[in-house]
Design a protein around this motif. Structure first.
Motif, PDB file in Angstrom:
ATOM      1  N   ASN A   1       0.865  -1.407  -0.136  1.00 31.15           N
ATOM      2  CA  ASN A   1       0.137   0.028   0.012  1.00 31.15           C
ATOM      3  C   ASN A   1       0.751   1.392  -0.124  1.00 31.15           C
ATOM      4  O   ASN A   1       0.493   2.309  -0.663  1.00 31.15           O
ATOM      5  CB  ASN A   1      -1.031  -0.033   1.246  1.00 31.15           C
ATOM      6  CG  ASN A   1      -2.035  -1.090   1.244  1.00 31.15           C
ATOM      7  OD1 ASN A   1      -2.454  -1.441  -0.032  1.00 31.15           O
ATOM      8  ND2 ASN A   1      -2.747  -1.094   1.993  1.00 31.15           N
ATOM      9  N   MET A   2       2.032   1.416   0.760  1.00 34.74           N
ATOM     10  CA  MET A   2       2.593   2.452   0.875  1.00 34.74           C
ATOM     11  C   MET A   2       3.593   2.459  -0.498  1.00 34.74           C
ATOM     12  O   MET A   2       3.623   3.706  -1.026  1.00 34.74           O
ATOM     13  CB  MET A   2       3.870   2.302   1.997  1.00 34.74           C
ATOM     14  CG  MET A   2       4.700   3.505   1.986  1.00 34.74           C
ATOM     15  SD  MET A   2       6.468   3.428   2.275  1.00 34.74           S
ATOM     16  CE  MET A   2       6.929   1.676   1.565  1.00 34.74           C
ATOM     17  N   VAL A   3       4.158   1.493  -1.181  1.00 30.66           N
ATOM     18  CA  VAL A   3       4.743   1.568  -2.528  1.00 30.66           C
ATOM     19  C   VAL A   3       3.775   2.142  -3.718  1.00 30.66           C
ATOM     20  O   VAL A   3       3.917   2.857  -4.371  1.00 30.66           O
ATOM     21  CB  VAL A   3       5.187   0.162  -2.842  1.00 30.66           C
ATOM     22  CG1 VAL A   3       5.696   0.261  -4.406  1.00 30.66           C
ATOM     23  CG2 VAL A   3       6.347  -0.392  -2.013  1.00 30.66           C
ATOM     24  N   LYS A   4       2.410   1.698  -3.314  1.00 25.50           N
ATOM     25  CA  LYS A   4       1.479   2.276  -4.433  1.00 25.50           C
ATOM     26  C   LYS A   4       1.138   3.750  -4.157  1.00 25.50           C
ATOM     27  O   LYS A   4       1.116   4.422  -5.102  1.00 25.50           O
ATOM     28  CB  LYS A   4       0.137   1.397  -4.415  1.00 25.50           C
ATOM     29  CG  LYS A   4       0.132   0.138  -4.845  1.00 25.50           C
ATOM     30  CD  LYS A   4      -1.277  -0.349  -4.464  1.00 25.50           C
ATOM     31  CE  LYS A   4      -1.405  -1.925  -4.761  1.00 25.50           C
ATOM     32  NZ  LYS A   4      -2.554  -2.375  -4.381  1.00 25.50           N
ATOM     33  N   GLN A   5       0.963   4.261  -2.812  1.00 20.74           N
ATOM     34  CA  GLN A   5       0.820   5.408  -2.797  1.00 20.74           C
ATOM     35  C   GLN A   5       1.803   6.292  -3.066  1.00 20.74           C
ATOM     36  O   GLN A   5       1.684   7.720  -3.686  1.00 20.74           O
ATOM     37  CB  GLN A   5       0.519   5.663  -1.249  1.00 20.74           C
ATOM     38  CG  GLN A   5      -1.078   5.269  -0.839  1.00 20.74           C
ATOM     39  CD  GLN A   5      -1.121   5.315   0.772  1.00 20.74           C
ATOM     40  OE1 GLN A   5      -0.356   5.555   1.548  1.00 20.74           O
ATOM     41  NE2 GLN A   5      -2.137   5.056   1.179  1.00 20.74           N
TER      42      GLN A   5
ATOM     43  N   ILE B   1       6.536   2.067  -7.690  1.00 25.17           N
ATOM     44  CA  ILE B   1       6.465   1.269  -8.865  1.00 25.17           C
ATOM     45  C   ILE B   1       5.286   1.497  -9.594  1.00 25.17           C
ATOM     46  O   ILE B   1       4.334   2.014  -9.068  1.00 25.17           O
ATOM     47  CB  ILE B   1       6.292  -0.289  -8.466  1.00 25.17           C
ATOM     48  CG1 ILE B   1       5.120  -0.569  -7.388  1.00 25.17           C
ATOM     49  CG2 ILE B   1       7.728  -0.949  -7.552  1.00 25.17           C
ATOM     50  CD1 ILE B   1       4.731  -2.105  -7.019  1.00 25.17           C
ATOM     51  N   PRO B   2       5.231   1.304 -10.977  1.00 24.19           N
ATOM     52  CA  PRO B   2       4.104   1.689 -11.700  1.00 24.19           C
ATOM     53  C   PRO B   2       2.811   0.751 -11.253  1.00 24.19           C
ATOM     54  O   PRO B   2       3.107  -0.394 -10.887  1.00 24.19           O
ATOM     55  CB  PRO B   2       4.456   1.282 -13.210  1.00 24.19           C
ATOM     56  CG  PRO B   2       5.797   1.136 -13.283  1.00 24.19           C
ATOM     57  CD  PRO B   2       6.269   0.959 -11.727  1.00 24.19           C
ATOM     58  N   PRO B   3       1.613   1.434 -11.536  1.00 27.62           N
ATOM     59  CA  PRO B   3       0.552   0.614 -11.225  1.00 27.62           C
ATOM     60  C   PRO B   3       0.082  -0.570 -11.996  1.00 27.62           C
ATOM     61  O   PRO B   3      -0.489  -1.146 -11.390  1.00 27.62           O
ATOM     62  CB  PRO B   3      -0.724   1.851 -11.731  1.00 27.62           C
ATOM     63  CG  PRO B   3      -0.068   2.923 -11.672  1.00 27.62           C
ATOM     64  CD  PRO B   3       1.390   2.809 -12.048  1.00 27.62           C
TER      65      PRO B   3
ATOM     66  N   ILE C   1       1.071  -7.875  -9.433  1.00 28.11           N
ATOM     67  CA  ILE C   1       1.325  -8.512  -7.928  1.00 28.11           C
ATOM     68  C   ILE C   1       0.459  -8.888  -7.208  1.00 28.11           C
ATOM     69  O   ILE C   1       0.267  -9.924  -6.498  1.00 28.11           O
ATOM     70  CB  ILE C   1       2.406  -7.243  -7.290  1.00 28.11           C
ATOM     71  CG1 ILE C   1       3.867  -7.378  -7.941  1.00 28.11           C
ATOM     72  CG2 ILE C   1       2.693  -7.847  -5.708  1.00 28.11           C
ATOM     73  CD1 ILE C   1       4.681  -6.115  -7.453  1.00 28.11           C
ATOM     74  N   ASN C   2      -0.999  -7.754  -7.223  1.00 28.01           N
ATOM     75  CA  ASN C   2      -2.063  -8.121  -6.447  1.00 28.01           C
ATOM     76  C   ASN C   2      -2.501  -9.310  -6.966  1.00 28.01           C
ATOM     77  O   ASN C   2      -3.172 -10.192  -6.221  1.00 28.01           O
ATOM     78  CB  ASN C   2      -2.942  -6.953  -6.520  1.00 28.01           C
ATOM     79  CG  ASN C   2      -2.504  -5.769  -5.584  1.00 28.01           C
ATOM     80  OD1 ASN C   2      -1.579  -6.132  -4.445  1.00 28.01           O
ATOM     81  ND2 ASN C   2      -2.612  -4.565  -5.896  1.00 28.01           N
ATOM     82  N   GLU C   3      -2.690  -9.489  -8.067  1.00 30.68           N
ATOM     83  CA  GLU C   3      -3.410 -10.362  -8.962  1.00 30.68           C
ATOM     84  C   GLU C   3      -2.739 -12.073  -8.391  1.00 30.68           C
ATOM     85  O   GLU C   3      -3.343 -12.761  -7.987  1.00 30.68           O
ATOM     86  CB  GLU C   3      -3.229 -10.397 -10.406  1.00 30.68           C
ATOM     87  CG  GLU C   3      -4.033 -11.485 -11.026  1.00 30.68           C
ATOM     88  CD  GLU C   3      -4.033 -11.466 -12.751  1.00 30.68           C
ATOM     89  OE1 GLU C   3      -3.900 -12.347 -13.191  1.00 30.68           O
ATOM     90  OE2 GLU C   3      -3.969 -10.085 -13.009  1.00 30.68           O
ATOM     91  N   PHE C   4      -1.578 -12.002  -8.516  1.00 25.21           N
ATOM     92  CA  PHE C   4      -0.896 -13.200  -8.007  1.00 25.21           C
ATOM     93  C   PHE C   4      -0.910 -13.432  -6.502  1.00 25.21           C
ATOM     94  O   PHE C   4      -1.083 -14.559  -6.161  1.00 25.21           O
ATOM     95  CB  PHE C   4       0.696 -13.355  -8.546  1.00 25.21           C
ATOM     96  CG  PHE C   4       1.000 -13.559  -9.823  1.00 25.21           C
ATOM     97  CD1 PHE C   4       0.739 -14.468 -10.371  1.00 25.21           C
ATOM     98  CD2 PHE C   4       1.683 -12.522 -10.629  1.00 25.21           C
ATOM     99  CE1 PHE C   4       1.131 -14.981 -11.666  1.00 25.21           C
ATOM    100  CE2 PHE C   4       1.947 -12.839 -12.012  1.00 25.21           C
ATOM    101  CZ  PHE C   4       1.400 -13.963 -12.513  1.00 25.21           C
TER     102      PHE C   4
END
Length: 65
Positions: free
Chosen positions: A39-43, A47-49, A55-58
């Motif tokens: 969550n921190m890396v996304k915010q 890394i690109p969305p 990663i979330n899918e896997f």
């Protein structure tokens, strides 16, 4: 031709240093939690969305199995 194989102290330093860094990273991930880190890396857009979606899918496949 020299058949002696010298094992430098640098090799031992690299191995021990890598083990220490891996242990520290593992401890931090265990305390904070992988989902909080993601969550921190996304915010922060580190890394690109598209990659974070993969990663979330896997990870969701592994949790559902």
């Amino acid at each position: 031709m020299d058949n002696d194989k010298n094992f430098d102290k640098n090799y031992i330093g690299f191995i021990v240093g890598g083990a220490v860094l891996g242990a520290i990273a593992g401890y931090i991930v265990k305390k904070v939690g992988p989902k909080n880190i993601m969550n921190m890396v996304k915010q922060k857009d580190i890394i690109p969305p598209s990659i974070s979606n993969i990663i979330n899918e896997f990870s969701s496949r592994r949790d559902s199995e």
